[in-house]
Design a protein around this motif. Structure first.
Motif, PDB file in Angstrom:
ATOM      1  N   LEU A 123      42.380 -29.572  62.554  1.00 19.20           N
ATOM      2  CA  LEU A 123      42.510 -31.027  62.641  1.00 19.20           C
ATOM      3  C   LEU A 123      43.804 -31.486  61.953  1.00 19.20           C
ATOM      4  CD1 LEU A 123      38.919 -32.420  61.898  1.00 19.20           C
ATOM      5  CD2 LEU A 123      39.838 -31.381  63.978  1.00 19.20           C
ATOM      6  N   ALA A 124      44.418 -32.496  62.507  1.00 22.23           N
ATOM      7  CA  ALA A 124      45.626 -33.080  61.886  1.00 22.23           C
ATOM      8  C   ALA A 124      45.680 -34.565  62.204  1.00 22.23           C
ATOM      9  CB  ALA A 124      46.889 -32.375  62.402  1.00 22.23           C
ATOM     10  N   GLY A 125      46.382 -35.304  61.391  1.00 27.96           N
ATOM     11  CA  GLY A 125      46.538 -36.749  61.581  1.00 27.96           C
ATOM     12  C   GLY A 125      46.618 -37.442  60.232  1.00 27.96           C
ATOM     13  N   GLU A 126      46.974 -38.712  60.250  1.00 25.12           N
ATOM     14  CA  GLU A 126      47.108 -39.465  58.987  1.00 25.12           C
ATOM     15  C   GLU A 126      45.820 -39.444  58.181  1.00 25.12           C
ATOM     16  OE1 GLU A 126      45.355 -42.454  58.487  1.00 25.12           O
ATOM     17  OE2 GLU A 126      44.542 -42.561  60.518  1.00 25.12           O
ATOM     18  N   HIS A 127      44.679 -39.342  58.900  1.00 24.12           N
ATOM     19  CA  HIS A 127      43.391 -39.331  58.209  1.00 24.12           C
ATOM     20  C   HIS A 127      43.220 -38.082  57.361  1.00 24.12           C
ATOM     21  CE1 HIS A 127      43.117 -37.684  62.303  1.00 24.12           C
ATOM     22  NE2 HIS A 127      42.141 -36.899  61.887  1.00 24.12           N
ATOM     23  N   LEU A 128      43.990 -37.047  57.634  1.00 28.94           N
ATOM     24  CA  LEU A 128      43.902 -35.801  56.855  1.00 28.94           C
ATOM     25  C   LEU A 128      45.105 -35.652  55.935  1.00 28.94           C
ATOM     26  CD1 LEU A 128      42.246 -33.588  59.555  1.00 28.94           C
ATOM     27  CD2 LEU A 128      41.250 -34.503  57.444  1.00 28.94           C
ATOM     28  N   SER A 129      45.407 -36.722  55.240  1.00 31.36           N
ATOM     29  CA  SER A 129      46.515 -36.718  54.277  1.00 31.36           C
ATOM     30  C   SER A 129      46.184 -37.726  53.187  1.00 31.36           C
ATOM     31  CB  SER A 129      47.813 -37.139  54.960  1.00 31.36           C
ATOM     32  OG  SER A 129      47.832 -38.547  55.170  1.00 31.36           O
ATOM     33  N   HIS A 130      47.038 -37.753  52.164  1.00 30.69           N
ATOM     34  CA  HIS A 130      46.942 -38.802  51.152  1.00 30.69           C
ATOM     35  C   HIS A 130      47.894 -39.944  51.456  1.00 30.69           C
ATOM     36  CE1 HIS A 130      45.011 -35.500  48.901  1.00 30.69           C
ATOM     37  NE2 HIS A 130      44.340 -36.475  48.332  1.00 30.69           N
ATOM     38  N   ILE A 131      48.350 -40.016  52.693  1.00 31.53           N
ATOM     39  CA  ILE A 131      49.246 -41.110  53.106  1.00 31.53           C
ATOM     40  C   ILE A 131      48.603 -41.792  54.296  1.00 31.53           C
ATOM     41  CG2 ILE A 131      51.695 -41.696  53.344  1.00 31.53           C
ATOM     42  CD1 ILE A 131      52.324 -38.700  53.063  1.00 31.53           C
ATOM     43  N   GLY A 132      47.338 -42.168  54.106  1.00 30.73           N
ATOM     44  CA  GLY A 132      46.587 -42.753  55.199  1.00 30.73           C
ATOM     45  C   GLY A 132      47.214 -44.033  55.723  1.00 30.73           C
ATOM     46  N   GLY A 133      47.156 -44.192  57.027  1.00 34.15           N
ATOM     47  CA  GLY A 133      47.665 -45.419  57.624  1.00 34.15           C
ATOM     48  C   GLY A 133      49.159 -45.450  57.827  1.00 34.15           C
ATOM     49  N   TRP A 134      49.829 -44.331  57.581  1.00 34.72           N
ATOM     50  CA  TRP A 134      51.279 -44.259  57.757  1.00 34.72           C
ATOM     51  C   TRP A 134      51.612 -43.069  58.655  1.00 34.72           C
ATOM     52  CZ3 TRP A 134      54.553 -47.919  55.620  1.00 34.72           C
ATOM     53  CH2 TRP A 134      54.024 -48.725  54.618  1.00 34.72           C
ATOM     54  N   GLN A 135      52.684 -43.216  59.402  1.00 40.55           N
ATOM     55  CA  GLN A 135      53.126 -42.118  60.262  1.00 40.55           C
ATOM     56  C   GLN A 135      53.414 -40.858  59.452  1.00 40.55           C
ATOM     57  OE1 GLN A 135      55.572 -44.141  63.865  1.00 40.55           O
ATOM     58  NE2 GLN A 135      56.261 -44.712  61.822  1.00 40.55           N
ATOM     59  N   ALA A 136      53.938 -41.019  58.230  1.00 44.36           N
ATOM     60  CA  ALA A 136      54.258 -39.855  57.401  1.00 44.36           C
ATOM     61  C   ALA A 136      53.020 -39.004  57.153  1.00 44.36           C
ATOM     62  CB  ALA A 136      54.859 -40.305  56.067  1.00 44.36           C
ATOM     63  N   GLY A 137      51.857 -39.647  57.047  1.00 39.65           N
ATOM     64  CA  GLY A 137      50.629 -38.889  56.847  1.00 39.65           C
ATOM     65  C   GLY A 137      50.335 -37.999  58.038  1.00 39.65           C
ATOM     66  N   GLY A 138      50.513 -38.523  59.221  1.00 43.67           N
ATOM     67  CA  GLY A 138      50.291 -37.724  60.423  1.00 43.67           C
ATOM     68  C   GLY A 138      51.273 -36.569  60.543  1.00 43.67           C
TER      69      GLY A 138
END
Lengths: 525, 525
Positions: free
Chosen positions: B491-506
């Motif tokens: 799985l990948a995407g902004e939801h799997l980061s600590h930068i939720g809601g930003w393109q950088a997270g994705g």
């Protein structure tokens, strides 16, 4: 103006002993905002009247454009081979020979430039923006306040002196610690006399918001906006905030001197610059405004004469050929620093008033870097590196060609005694001086440096200074005299405004004088 | 994210009773900065291995681009007819049909647009800027902090509530009055225990600089940067500063809630946007990056199956034709809000972890105005009008086409319960709601309004929410589970980061997962 007036004055105090300090700290009568938003309506037309305009800087260009639109027959006499006055942009091939100096030929790559004259347009300079819009000059934002930029203070003490620290760190810690102390004082009853309980509660909430205070104790422990050691990203690590500085360390560094509740009026965060360089603004007048065909270039004013019927300007052109130009009126935008050496035939009181305006020594240097290390290594996109080394003043990073390969930064911007001192160096030595300092702030500075272009405006023929300055006494005594026409000659320029050192001052001064001239010409007709 | 996390939380407290409040104020596990600066080096190559990527948002595009460069055979399955995921730009002709809603066709003029998904790139999002640079996407500054903009607070009291006031006025007066009070306390011995005499003197100098305090009494009387009644220009009048507000009036207005020592990390002043709209970034992947030819558009994932040898994705295309796509591995960037309704065959614990991530209701509306009245009448160039009306959130003024004729502003940006509420309105009623509020701030708002385009991300098929949100508990319990591959599916995407809601997270999530996938594929080879 490179910095706030306050910072400028603080810097002068810090340096001490400059000539300017002798004039008193409140000696600058430079105004700071722009009152007019549109040119005066010149109703009725100026047909049959000829106006000679001296100088093709923004004041002269504005006069020529507006009077021309109103039907006046205008001629602009310009000493240089190009229009714009100080609104210059150094690009590949641009040449400058300072008085007594060697000729510099700008050797920047194509697309690289430095605005060594005016370089930014605050949002409230309606007059400048009026022509930006009128001529369709494309503008981009100028980043005038970058929290991620460095500050480098040398006169303080402690662990934060003489090293680059980020503005966001200083702002967060100074205001955080202050809010922390103040909140505790308030909780211990220090505000009981000033406020009722409800207001004290709101005030504590404000202090907590301002200083990111935590918990019932209102303690300052840092703020995420201050910065990170380990930045959050993907993966398991959530990030770790950087430790805060002690209040005493920030205090002793003296870097807090750049903080204020709000930026000064002429140093607003929201500013513009023309894409491609400031010379795009005068080029708008010259090309789209049609003023170009009315300019006689490379022609120097030697003498101004007038009588009850008109004015007569004696000029000499680039080949040394002398001639006279005749008109009904004259608008003279020549800087007073230069005008006072011309045979004007002005009255003694008028000449005495001209002497009341001093001209600022000002120096700037553009340094082309083969790599945008400030962006790539330090994530600094535009803004200024402030320093209390007054011979540097500030290093300013370009707000254009973002993420490009090369970049041209402003290596110093100094004034008064400091500008006089640095201007005594050869162009090569000025570059070495600037690069040596920059190396203290950025490790890749020296190795990235390619080529420089510098100016010392007080050594530039036809300018002899960066801008006009008025002491409070001269502003009251002499400035009003110069707003009045000397016979058929009207003076205009930034020096005859409360927006000294800005293009808006020149434009609005021109607006005022063409309005006065037109009213008189209409009444006489 | 439209505002600082703090402001967001404050707003929620102010509103009270939203679903989110039930999760606790510290429930947002959204990270706020970007750790990675470059994609992982995928050494050794992926020849012979096929990777199926689900979703052509920035996480999917990043995966496809980098794995493709490393030699993998990649196919991207995209439900929509275009790439970019939420990185959309509404321009003339852009269509959106929300679930259960009517079809909106964007009717903006040519050149007008709204980024109804992500709209800005903070300077520290190195991963996003990496691809901006890689694909030569032209960027311009996004004005994220405009002191000249208005604030409009409705829940306070007193003369400054329910009227537009300038941020610079609130900042100058709140900090000026505070410095004034604090300086007097300090002079009366309140800091004698905390600091020695020399430090107290420096601290008083700091308070004076911060609050523009005057004289030995350290009184606050205003600051030129705060604003003017009569602005200096040409002529005799030097200008007159506007009178300051009383501390109590600013306090009671509650507008101080937007002030902080420093902006939050994800709300830095220095931000970028692609010229022409955010969709220029995915277009960079598609065209310059060559990913376009690897995307199968208008194809919806129905089922994911896998065994020890590979994965098999069952899809249905726009004509209703079903087929399967086979590969060695899969990277699934489908939002969890959508994925949980797909027959994935994932394990029960993995599915339970997916349920730990909630998706934010988010609403935005673009309003095309026939005249840029905010620039022409109020001198506001970009930035945000903050309000405590949480159904509006903020009005944001465009940072592009400066001084142009028309402009498209963001009329609201709301979250959670507020977004759910407003999204129940028809597109026409949403526009009316937004225009009615804007009229309170700008007198020319309603008369300038031409056409609107709105989105409620929680009602958008294939998204079902603006972004993923993690409570602290779910971040600790579920998030780590989802970082691990489920068999051959990553799985990948902004939801799997600590930068939720930003393109950088994705992007950074994709970097992490393709790195893991590549290491495994290399070891297996």
């Amino acid at each position: 103006m490179s910095m706030t007036r306050r910072a400028f004055l603080e810097r002068l105090s810090a340096v001490g002993g400059t000539t300017l300090m002798l004039m008193g700290l409140e000696a600058f009568g430079m105004g700071i905002a722009s009152a007019q938003t549109a040119p005066p309506p010149l109703q009725g037309g100026g047909a049959g009247k000829k106006v000679i305009i001296l100088g093709a800087g923004v004041a002269g260009l504005t006069s020529a454009y507006e009077l021309g639109k109103a039907g006046y027959d205008v001629t602009v006499i310009e000493a240089r081979a190009f229009a714009g006055g100080r609104s210059q942009t150094a690009r590949k091939g641009f040449q400058l020979t300072e008085l007594g100096g060697e000729t510099q030929t700008c050797n920047f790559d194509e697309g690289q430039y430095i605005n060594h004259g005016p370089w930014r347009i605050p949002f409230h300079h309606r007059s400048t923006l009026h022509y930006i819009k009128e001529f369709g000059v494309e503008v981009e934002l100028f980043n005038n306040d970058n929290d991620n930029s460095f500050m480098y203070f040398t006169k303080g003490s402690g662990p934060l002196a003489n090293k680059p620290i980020r503005k966001r760190e200083v702002a967060a810690d100074m205001r955080g610690h202050t809010a922390d102390i103040f909140a505790k004082l308030a909780q211990n009853g220090a505000l009981d006399k000033q406020m009722d309980a409800a207001d004290r509660e709101q005030f504590l909430a404000y202090l907590s918001a301002e200083g990111y205070l935590k918990g019932d104790a209102h303690d300052y422990h840092g703020a995420e906006g201050r910065g990170w050691i380990t930045k959050p990203g993907a993966g398991l690590v959530a990030g770790e905030e950087a430790p805060i500085y002690k209040l005493g360390d920030v205090l002793h560094s003296e870097a807090w001197k750049v903080l204020s509740s709000i930026t000064d009026w002429d140093q607003q965060r929201t500013m513009f610059q023309p894409k491609g360089g400031m010379y795009m603004l005068p080029m708008g007048f010259v090309t789209k405004g049609g003023v170009g065909e009315k300019i006689v270039y490379s022609t120097v004013v030697e003498k101004i004469r007038q009588n009850a019927k008109g004015v007569e300007i004696s000029v000499v052109n680039g080949e040394g050929k002398r001639s006279t130009v005749k008109g009904d009126y004259c608008i003279c935008t020549i800087p007073l620093s230069v005008l006072k050496s011309i045979d004007t035939g002005f009255s003694a009181p008028f000449k005495a008033a001209m002497d009341g305006c001093a001209y600022a020594p000002v120096g700037k240097i553009g340094l082309q870097m083969k790599r945008r290390f400030w962006e790539e290594d330090h994530w600094i996109y535009g803004g200024h590196v402030y320093t209390d080394n007054s011979e540097i003043g500030s290093i300013s990073l370009p707000s254009t060609n973002w993420l490009g390969k090369k970049g041209t930064l402003l290596g110093y911007y100094q004034f008064m005694g400091d500008a006089a001192k640095v201007s005594a160096l050869s162009p090569a030595d000025r570059a070495k001086f600037a690069v040596d300092f920059g190396q203290k702030v950025f490790p890749a500075y020296a190795e990235s440096f390619e080529t420089a272009f510098s100016v010392a405006w007080h050594r530039v023929q036809y300018n002899l200074g960066g801008w006009g300055m008025w002491s409070d006494e001269a502003r009251a005594r002499d400035y009003p005299v110069l707003l009045q026409p000397q016979g058929r000659v009207y003076l205009a320029g930034e020096h005859l405004s409360h927006i000294g050192g800005w293009q808006a001052g020149g434009i609005e001064s021109a607006w005022m004088q063409i309005d006065a001239l037109h009213k008189r010409a209409s009444a006489a007709a």
